[in-house]
Design a protein around this motif. Structure first.
Motif, PDB file in Angstrom:
ATOM      1  N   THR A 190       0.687  -1.010  -0.063  1.00 41.21           N
ATOM      2  CA  THR A 190       0.015  -0.269   0.057  1.00 41.21           C
ATOM      3  C   THR A 190       1.076   1.563  -0.062  1.00 41.21           C
ATOM      4  OG1 THR A 190      -0.211   0.471   2.854  1.00 41.21           O
ATOM      5  CG2 THR A 190      -1.675  -1.246   1.431  1.00 41.21           C
ATOM      6  N   PRO A 191       0.446   2.071  -0.239  1.00 44.19           N
ATOM      7  CA  PRO A 191       1.092   3.331   0.278  1.00 44.19           C
ATOM      8  C   PRO A 191       2.108   4.401   1.197  1.00 44.19           C
ATOM      9  CG  PRO A 191      -1.080   4.216  -1.567  1.00 44.19           C
ATOM     10  CD  PRO A 191      -0.708   2.481  -0.719  1.00 44.19           C
ATOM     11  N   LYS A 192       1.001   3.641   2.094  1.00 41.39           N
ATOM     12  CA  LYS A 192       1.866   4.088   3.258  1.00 41.39           C
ATOM     13  C   LYS A 192       2.722   2.928   3.922  1.00 41.39           C
ATOM     14  CE  LYS A 192      -2.109   5.484   6.066  1.00 41.39           C
ATOM     15  NZ  LYS A 192      -3.399   5.694   7.343  1.00 41.39           N
ATOM     16  N   GLN A 193       2.751   1.643   3.618  1.00 42.48           N
ATOM     17  CA  GLN A 193       3.735   0.286   2.807  1.00 42.48           C
ATOM     18  C   GLN A 193       5.153   0.556   2.180  1.00 42.48           C
ATOM     19  OE1 GLN A 193       2.097  -2.753   2.288  1.00 42.48           O
ATOM     20  NE2 GLN A 193       0.458  -3.231   4.353  1.00 42.48           N
ATOM     21  N   ARG A 194       5.013   1.281   1.505  1.00 40.34           N
ATOM     22  CA  ARG A 194       5.465   2.290   0.981  1.00 40.34           C
ATOM     23  C   ARG A 194       6.867   3.031   0.820  1.00 40.34           C
ATOM     24  NH1 ARG A 194       1.889   1.280  -3.613  1.00 40.34           N
ATOM     25  NH2 ARG A 194       1.534   3.302  -3.998  1.00 40.34           N
ATOM     26  N   ARG A 195       6.000   4.362   1.857  1.00 40.83           N
ATOM     27  CA  ARG A 195       6.707   5.281   2.476  1.00 40.83           C
ATOM     28  C   ARG A 195       7.323   4.807   3.145  1.00 40.83           C
ATOM     29  NH1 ARG A 195       1.882   8.265   1.266  1.00 40.83           N
ATOM     30  NH2 ARG A 195       0.923   7.800   3.473  1.00 40.83           N
ATOM     31  N   LYS A 196       7.113   3.915   4.267  1.00 36.52           N
ATOM     32  CA  LYS A 196       7.723   3.588   5.349  1.00 36.52           C
ATOM     33  C   LYS A 196       8.852   2.954   4.800  1.00 36.52           C
ATOM     34  CE  LYS A 196       7.638   0.396   9.674  1.00 36.52           C
ATOM     35  NZ  LYS A 196       8.045   2.051  10.695  1.00 36.52           N
ATOM     36  N   ILE A 197       8.673   1.944   3.794  1.00 35.65           N
ATOM     37  CA  ILE A 197      10.173   1.226   3.479  1.00 35.65           C
ATOM     38  C   ILE A 197      10.984   2.402   2.664  1.00 35.65           C
ATOM     39  CG2 ILE A 197      11.080  -0.317   0.783  1.00 35.65           C
ATOM     40  CD1 ILE A 197       8.350  -2.245   1.841  1.00 35.65           C
ATOM     41  N   HIS A 198      10.449   3.295   1.953  1.00 32.67           N
ATOM     42  CA  HIS A 198      12.096   3.669   1.450  1.00 32.67           C
ATOM     43  C   HIS A 198      12.507   5.012   2.520  1.00 32.67           C
ATOM     44  CE1 HIS A 198      10.739   4.391  -2.692  1.00 32.67           C
ATOM     45  NE2 HIS A 198       9.283   4.561  -2.868  1.00 32.67           N
ATOM     46  N   SER A 199      12.093   4.815   3.710  1.00 36.24           N
ATOM     47  CA  SER A 199      12.204   5.322   4.822  1.00 36.24           C
ATOM     48  C   SER A 199      13.821   4.408   5.486  1.00 36.24           C
ATOM     49  CB  SER A 199      11.615   6.194   5.987  1.00 36.24           C
ATOM     50  OG  SER A 199      12.181   6.391   6.855  1.00 36.24           O
ATOM     51  N   MET A 200      12.641   3.233   5.276  1.00 37.84           N
ATOM     52  CA  MET A 200      14.178   2.411   5.813  1.00 37.84           C
ATOM     53  C   MET A 200      15.355   2.062   4.719  1.00 37.84           C
ATOM     54  SD  MET A 200      12.690  -1.545   6.944  1.00 37.84           S
ATOM     55  CE  MET A 200      11.384  -0.960   7.464  1.00 37.84           C
ATOM     56  N   CYS A 201      15.174   2.517   3.324  1.00 37.13           N
ATOM     57  CA  CYS A 201      15.968   2.140   2.667  1.00 37.13           C
ATOM     58  C   CYS A 201      17.151   3.104   2.274  1.00 37.13           C
ATOM     59  CB  CYS A 201      15.108   2.071   1.551  1.00 37.13           C
ATOM     60  SG  CYS A 201      14.512   0.382   0.658  1.00 37.13           S
ATOM     61  N   GLY A 202      16.972   3.978   3.252  1.00 33.52           N
ATOM     62  CA  GLY A 202      17.641   5.101   3.001  1.00 33.52           C
ATOM     63  C   GLY A 202      18.781   5.249   3.835  1.00 33.52           C
ATOM     64  N   TYR A 203      18.281   4.632   5.331  1.00 37.00           N
ATOM     65  CA  TYR A 203      19.088   3.905   6.181  1.00 37.00           C
ATOM     66  C   TYR A 203      19.502   2.886   6.491  1.00 37.00           C
ATOM     67  CZ  TYR A 203      17.199   8.227   8.960  1.00 37.00           C
ATOM     68  OH  TYR A 203      16.648   9.322   9.060  1.00 37.00           O
ATOM     69  N   LEU A 204      19.962   2.084   5.026  1.00 42.51           N
ATOM     70  CA  LEU A 204      20.128   0.961   5.590  1.00 42.51           C
ATOM     71  C   LEU A 204      21.317   0.885   3.604  1.00 42.51           C
ATOM     72  CD1 LEU A 204      16.842  -1.711   4.981  1.00 42.51           C
ATOM     73  CD2 LEU A 204      19.282  -0.779   6.831  1.00 42.51           C
TER      74      LEU A 204
END
Length: 743
Positions: A104-118
């Motif tokens: 979902t869009p909310k889940q994609r936003r959270k994954i975007h944030s997660m990838c930035g720190y990984l």
């Protein structure tokens, strides 16, 4: 199919249902997010290892024993209801990896944030379009067909191979330096704190002062309309012909397909647009009347949300920019679509549209103007709406304000628009589209015209129903029943005044509502169509009453409580102006920063590497963002997001490629190599105490920060050229040897 399950999975199963509608977990449990993070880390590790191994093998062709990575499984990995690709060696060798389209869009936003720190490059790709249902078959199921997904990569050039990558580079799509908001330009000029680069094309400070003073006068006029809504009524112009409106609906209003329109993309066309709206068009079929009704709507884009940090959880209101203005009027049978992003149009809009919107003799009709329309007009162009009618708020008054108003598509359906389903389909497809893109497709322009085409007629129908709500409700209805004949306007006014005075009492109004509902059930006409009662807007029909009251004079409207209530709320929405601080987050209260501080105190998560030196650097970056916004005359969210600053303070990137790991498309001001802001940001990072002391979270976490590139395949032209050159050299050498032997 392999499934990741932790030993505490059952412990968190209840949280999935609790957060299904939103929240920190975005529909997934905490364990599911841990597994997704584990999946991303594993992809990063294996992709880096495969790249290093291929480089070693390429350098040494005599290696006999190559270490082969062992994947988890050759079957897909399932986390909750989402199927992730298996992390095989072939998958990690590719330039990018696709994540599931079911997120979902909310889940994609959270994954975007997660990838930035990984340390993983991430970007959106694909499209999401709802399948249009048939207008004839109401039971047809609509299956959303989309390819919207996240693509991730460890290669700096990995997304060059994605065919449908999301085009969100603000450098090319929005002319932010040319289309500066009026509010910030006025603020800088009035305080005489301008520089030659930021305000070279700005108006003289005295001109801004005059406009700011005029806005205060217009605000006082609006306050008067709110306190005394009857003063906004125009005599003779606002008369309501009840007999003519009795059989009126939207079926008689021309649709956008059958109405001429103009795309206003130059100053010359803008002048023509205003001239036609004010004076009318010869032989266009419209009756020659003076301009007194103007319907409008705006399409906007959240420019700040794309400015370096699309992973921000909440959209930045300060980054909203007007991308389209649609208008039509009672003087023409024509629609106008104004493109503010066209050359020189942005600066010309205040001069040509401002007088129309500030004229109290012209009622401006919009739907939900208090959402973003009033603030955007004030912020971008210094325009204030004086005397408005909000069809959304009027429909809310008809619904007793308990459920809010109706959407415009539902309102069109209720009032008998035959093609309402076409409008609803266009709305679902284009309402949240990217309005910065040029050129706009025909369907998008048609949707924009739908938003204004029927507003003038809807206002008349809503006024009719608001009058009926008072005529047929409570005590006034009882008083009318007890009077045999009401031919004089005095008797009508006296009876209506009696009802209005009592209806202002809330308890009495509740009893009137109950009485009206019971009476409507028993007195409803058998010929009433189903659409007349949809959404609670259907009114009681009484042939005797409507035959008596054929015309409501404008001077009588103040005695109708619900009409005055709708006008009062509409005028109040005009006071929702831009104050300069709306949408601006406190840098020290930002969610990402607070999370880092909490984790650092607990020595857990990413925050365990966050120190006081990172905190000091973050403060310096926030101050730099404020200075740049002031210099450029824009909102701070357009410079970059606070998420981006937290990431920079945490990762200490030294170049643009490393910054792209947080947001693949960097902020506009950092992408433009002609501007000095990237060098300023890099200087702040490299001169910080955190950088000089070597306390980078990368080295502390033992995460690879190496920037690598995917090896591009050798092109056929390059190989052919090399063969030709080699052949030519060999031929020249052979010819030289042959000649030497002959000698």
């Amino acid at each position: 199919m392999a499934r990741f399950r932790g030993k505490h999975h059952g412990k968190y199963r209840g949280k999935r249902k609790h957060h299904q509608e939103g929240g920190d977990y975005a529909g997934l449990s905490e364990v599911d997010w841990i597994l997704i993070e584990k999946y991303l880390v594993e992809y990063r590790t294996r992709a880096f290892e495969v790249h290093r191994q291929s480089k070693r093998n390429h350098g040494n062709h005599h290696v006999k024993h190559q270490r082969r990575l062992q994947p988890y499984s050759d079957k897909p990995v399932v986390i909750d209801a989402h199927t992730f690709a298996p992390l095989t060696e072939d998958a990690c060798r590719r330039p990018y990896l696709d994540l599931p389209t079911t997120l979902t869009p909310k889940q994609r936003r959270k994954i975007h944030s997660m990838c930035g720190y990984l340390d993983v490059y991430h970007c959106g790709a694909g499209t999401a379009e709802d399948a249009r249902g048939s207008t004839d078959d109401a039971t047809a199921t609509k299956q959303p067909t989309h390819t919207r997904r996240i693509v991730i990569s460890v290669f700096a050039n990995g997304f060059d191979f994605v065919p449908d990558i999301e085009a969100t580079n603000d450098v090319e799509s929005f002319p932010s330096r040319r289309c500066r908001p009026w509010y910030y330009s006025a603020h800088d000029n009035i305080n005489f704190a301008k520089n030659s680069q930021a305000n070279a094309d700005s108006l003289h400070p005295d001109q801004f002062k005059q406009r700011v003073h005029a806005i205060e006068i217009e605000k006082n006029q609006i306050h008067k309309f709110v306190r005394y809504p009857e003063t906004s009524i125009r005599l003779t112009v606002d008369d309501i012909d009840m007999e003519a409106l009795k059989a009126t609906d939207l079926s008689s209003v021309p649709t956008p397909i059958g109405v001429p329109w103009m795309l206003v993309d130059s100053v010359a066309k803008l002048k023509q647009c205003i001239n036609e709206i004010v004076h009318g068009i010869e032989n266009d079929g419209a009756s020659k009347v003076s301009l007194n009704e103007l319907s409008f709507d705006l399409e906007m884009h959240n420019h700040g949300s794309g400015s370096g940090g699309g992973s921000s959880k909440f959209p930045q209101k300060g980054g909203l920019r007007t991308c389209l203005i649609q208008m039509t009027a009672n003087t023409v049978v024509k629609d106008y679509v104004i493109d503010p992003l066209a050359p020189n149009v942005w600066d010309a809009i205040p001069h040509y549209l401002g007088p129309l919107f500030s004229d109290p003799r012209i009622v401006k009709i919009g739907h939900g103007i208090g959402g973003m329309d009033t603030t955007s007009l004030h912020r971008d162009f210094g325009i204030v709406i004086v005397n408005a009618f909000d069809t959304f708020e009027a429909s809310a008054v008809l619904l007793h304000g308990k459920k809010g108003g109706l959407g415009l598509a539902k309102l069109c359906k209720h009032y008998g628009l035959p093609c309402w389903q076409d409008y609803a389909n266009l709305k679902s497809q284009f309402q949240c589209s990217d309005w910065r893109k040029r050129p706009l497709c025909d369907d998008a322009l048609e949707y924009g015209r739908y938003d204004v085409r029927f507003l003038i007629t809807i206002r008349q129908l809503l006024l009719r129903d608001l009058v009926n709500k008072d005529l047929l409700g409570g005590r006034y209805y009882d008083i009318y029943q007890s009077i045999d004949s009401m031919q004089g306007s005095d008797s009508i006014t006296n009876a209506r005044d009696c009802y209005t005075q009592q209806s202002r009492d809330s308890s009495a109004f509740d009893s009137f509502s109950d009485c009206t509902r019971s009476e409507s059930d028993t007195t409803k006409n058998d010929n009433t169509s189903e659409s007349d009662t949809n959404n609670g807007l259907g009114m009681v029909s009484d042939n005797n009453l409507t035959s008596v009251i054929k015309l409501i004079h404008a001077s009588e409207l103040p005695s109708f409580y619900h009409v005055m209530k709708a006008i009062e709320i509409s005028q109040k929405r005009c006071l929702k102006l831009w104050d300069g601080d709306e949408g601006e987050d406190d840098p020290f209260q930002h969610a990402s920063l607070i999370q880092m501080i909490k984790q650092s105190k607990k020595n857990e998560g990413l925050g365990r590497f966050w120190s006081d030196m990172h905190q000091i650097l973050y403060i310096q970056l926030a101050e730099w963002r404020g200075r740049v916004a002031y210099t450029e005359g824009m909102h701070v969210s357009e410079v970059c997001t606070l998420d981006f600053l937290v990431h920079v303070a945490y990762r200490l990137p030294q170049n643009r490629r490393e910054m792209r790991r947080h947001s693949y498309f960097l902020p506009v001001l950092l992408e433009d190599k002609r501007l000095p802001y990237y060098d300023e940001l890099r200087e702040i990072i490299t001169s910080s105490e955190a950088f000089l002391s070597g306390q980078s979270s990368v080295s502390s976490a033992n995460l690879s920060h190496e920037v690598i590139f995917y090896p591009e395949p050798k092109s056929f032209r390059r190989v052919a050229l090399r063969v030709l050159v080699t052949s030519a050299v060999v031929g020249v050498v052979a010819m030289a040897v042959t000649r030497s032997r002959k000698r």
